[in-house]
Design an enzyme around this catalytic site. Structure first.
Site, PDB file in Angstrom:
ATOM      1  CB  SER A 159      -0.879   0.000   1.253  1.00 25.17           C
ATOM      2  OG  SER A 159      -1.433   1.281   1.473  1.00 25.17           O
ATOM      3  CE1 TYR A 194      -4.086  -2.023   4.763  1.00 26.37           C
ATOM      4  CE2 TYR A 194      -3.497   0.236   4.221  1.00 26.37           C
ATOM      5  CZ  TYR A 194      -3.882  -1.033   3.824  1.00 26.37           C
ATOM      6  OH  TYR A 194      -4.042  -1.306   2.483  1.00 26.37           O
TER       7      TYR A 194
END
Length: 334
Positions: free
Chosen positions: A137, A162
């Protein structure tokens, strides 16, 4: 531009997170070309599961598609799927997504993104594959000021759990590639949007609220930039990579990471104005300060992808949002 191998449709492919946004679109594109796809998903309720089932209904219409409902953290299930299928290529897109959710629910991220990914790596080790691709990501870049973000940048200061799990995926993949020769490619996605998208993402939430006449919350007074990337561009980029595992580097390792984004950040306010135009409605707006874990801007340097795969996103924000809105209105019968 170097020549890359085009898609070999005789390959058998595993797509984890197949009921998810990117997993669905990728699976559909591969199935349309006659590839055998096994989809794996736990259909968790992080967002509306009806949307996940609607995506699956479309995939189930292809005779080359097999669906396995299971959890990546469940090692036995993962091992069984690998042993029974003998995959050529694995695309791991299953992950617990979302930055803000990771602040309140860290456990979900460790299970899915760390233990789940470990199980995939182990399965690839014991059932060798030609290529493992996995979702990382743009969040790994944290709050760095230097732009555009390059895969050569130091990403050792993640500002959300995350992001930390995604960075750990890259490290784990590198180690497994080094120790067991698994050719792996990590994909740092930049704000992907489009039809059948994720309701937890800002553009989708904005659309819901605008259509219902509710106020939308705009953080950092709208002074944020995002490298919005339309789903079809992302799928094309992944498709080009599937049959092109990384070459050995100077250490004999076959692990690489790419940014996959639009390479042109849009100001959040312009994005909202474009969405309003497509919807034919103006939003009531509430301006708020920056949220914890959020980043000021994302901006992908995709030069390596352009050089190696001729990858260049071509969908403008105007066209992309227009297509999303058409899908949204038809899906929700508006």
């Amino acid at each position: 531009m170097s020549m890359y191998k085009s898609l070999d449709t005789s390959k058998k492919i595993l797509v984890t997170g197949a009921a998810g946004f990117i997993g669905f679109h990728l699976s559909k594109k591969l199935l349309e070309q006659g590839m055998k796809v096994v989809g794996f998903d736990n259909i968790n309720d992080y967002y509306d599961i009806n949307l996940k089932y609607a995506r699956l209904d479309i995939l189930n219409g292809f005779q080359n598609f097999t669906f396995v409902k299971g959890n990546l953290a469940d090692k036995e299930t993962v091992d069984r799927v690998f042993t029974e299928n003998k995959f050529d290529i694995v695309v791991n897109l299953a992950a617990q997504a979302g930055v803000r959710y990771s602040i309140d629910n860290p456990q979900a991220y460790i299970e899915s993104n760390v233990i789940g990914f470990f199980n995939i790596l182990e399965a690839c080790r014991h059932n060798p594959v030609e290529h493992l691709l996995y979702a990382s990501s743009s969040s790994v870049y944290g709050n760095q000021q230097k732009t555009p973000f390059s895969t050569d940048d130091d990403v050792n200061k993640p500002i959300s759990l995350y992001a930390a799990t995604k960075k750990s995926n890259e490290l784990m993949a590198y180690t497994y590639s080094h120790l067991y020769g698994i050719p792996s490619t990590g994909l740092r996605f930049f704000t992907v949007y489009g039809p059948f998208g994720r309701p937890d993402m800002a553009y989708f939430g904005f659309t819901d609220k605008i259509m219902n006449g509710e106020k939308i919350k705009i953080f950092n007074n709208g002074d944020m930039y995002r490298d919005f990337t339309y789903i079809d561009d992302i799928v094309r980029g992944i498709e080009n990579m599937l049959c092109n595992p990384p070459e050995e580097d100077e250490n004999g390792d076959r692990a690489t990471v790419y940014n996959i984004g639009n390479n042109s950040p849009e100001k959040l306010m312009y994005f909202i104005e474009t969405l309003e135009k497509a919807l034919g409605k103006t939003a009531e707006k509430e301006f708020l300060p920056m949220q914890p874990g959020d980043v000021y801007q994302t901006y992908a340097d995709v030069t390596p992808l352009i050089e190696k795969f001729g990858f260049k996103p071509s969908t403008s924000i105007e066209d992309g949002l227009e297509r999303f809105v058409q899908w949204y209105k038809s899906y929700y019968n508006i």
